[in-house]
Design a protein around this motif. Sequence first.
Motif, PDB file in Angstrom:
ATOM      1  N   GLN A  86     -43.012 -64.916 -26.928  1.00  0.00           N
ATOM      2  CA  GLN A  86     -42.418 -65.474 -28.139  1.00  0.00           C
ATOM      3  C   GLN A  86     -43.420 -65.477 -29.286  1.00  0.00           C
ATOM      4  O   GLN A  86     -43.072 -65.234 -30.444  1.00  0.00           O
TER       5      GLN A  86
ATOM      6  N   PRO B  63     -35.444 -69.956 -30.904  1.00  0.00           N
ATOM      7  CA  PRO B  63     -36.699 -69.305 -30.495  1.00  0.00           C
ATOM      8  C   PRO B  63     -37.258 -69.749 -29.151  1.00  0.00           C
ATOM      9  O   PRO B  63     -37.978 -68.990 -28.508  1.00  0.00           O
ATOM     10  N   PHE B  64     -36.911 -70.958 -28.690  1.00  0.00           N
ATOM     11  CA  PHE B  64     -37.532 -71.462 -27.460  1.00  0.00           C
ATOM     12  C   PHE B  64     -36.529 -71.710 -26.338  1.00  0.00           C
ATOM     13  O   PHE B  64     -36.881 -72.281 -25.309  1.00  0.00           O
TER      14      PHE B  64
ATOM     15  N   GLN C 271     -33.760 -64.471 -30.096  1.00  0.00           N
ATOM     16  CA  GLN C 271     -33.786 -65.376 -28.957  1.00  0.00           C
ATOM     17  C   GLN C 271     -34.414 -64.720 -27.727  1.00  0.00           C
ATOM     18  O   GLN C 271     -35.122 -65.364 -26.963  1.00  0.00           O
TER      19      GLN C 271
ATOM     20  N   TYR D 146     -36.661 -62.274 -27.701  1.00  0.00           N
ATOM     21  CA  TYR D 146     -37.944 -61.672 -28.100  1.00  0.00           C
ATOM     22  C   TYR D 146     -37.787 -60.264 -28.661  1.00  0.00           C
ATOM     23  O   TYR D 146     -38.402 -59.917 -29.652  1.00  0.00           O
TER      24      TYR D 146
END
Length: 359
Positions: free
Chosen positions: A143, A163-164, A81, A83
């Motif tokens: 990312q 992830p975002f 999450q 990076y």
Amino acid sequence: MGITLQNINKSFKNFNALKNINFSIKQGELVALLGPSGCGKTTLLRIIAGLETASSGKIYFTDTDVTPLSAKQRDIGFVFQNYALFRHMNVAENVAFGLKMKPRSIRLSKTAINERVNQLLGLVQLENFAKRYPDQLSGGQRQRVALARALASKPNVLLLDEPFSALDAKVRKDLRRWLRDFHHELNVTSIFVTHDQDEALEVADKIILMNQGQIEQIGTPTEVYKQPKTAFVAHFLGDVNLLHGYIENNTLIIGDFQKDMQAQGNWADQSAIAYVRPHEISIAKTARKNDIQGQVVRIHTAGPTVFLEIAVAGQPKHIDVSVSYRQYEQQHVEIGDHIYFQPILINIFVQDQLVEFMI
């Protein structure tokens, strides 16, 4: 490579974080683990990765039992999450890190590593950023570097944890579209964790919706959105109105609205709640047969969509209706107007069974 989970359970002292999790993922599918905070989705992802151990159950990658294997032995790519990039390394060095750390016997040559890094940076559209450092990149660019690093060793499975979530709305939306196109180009089996319903509906081939450590429903985005199997799914996936009514003589009754339920079997007289999406409601300024009457108390315009908030006698909450701006102008709806509406698609849950009506 496909993934199969059989009877996965996870307990922490007196807390059961995961309860009898079973599902299969096909080779090349992009799957969302979706659910509210604390539902167990990240714990499940880490168990699949080999970063945590299940209390019981088995995990198969295709036909291989990987349950006893470490994360390294499972050959997975993991995108965190936050990076988790090395700040003292530039972009190219970050991507190459895992390749350079492999045992000498299987390590690629320096030339081959450079070629692999350049290829990946091209895939994530960062070929001109190879010499920059993480602090010189935007969140979306970081990312993509993390994704390239996870893919460097050509893993069997790609896992992404929220992830975002650290990105702003515009960047998040752009990256969602990019990830879907990128994933289908690579065809690597992927699972991503998210609590964002829109993200799961837009990106995933399949959604696994979780709640309190259990799976509520598995299906395509269309299936889970249009045909929720539980009240939780209907409520969690997007905005929904709860219209309170009752069943009497095999007829669903909500105010002046009635719907014969005999085609769905015989039903005991009981109270019932109909779940209706705001865009699945038809409105009119004059009464039609089977309409529910209400009064407009709020109007909110959001670009091409207009949201009407309608007060209805006998309903504990106002009803939300969404219409196109063109329809709104044609109807000439104003605050204080009496309006008539009826649902187009209804889901109700009675006796632990889903009943769906297309009006």
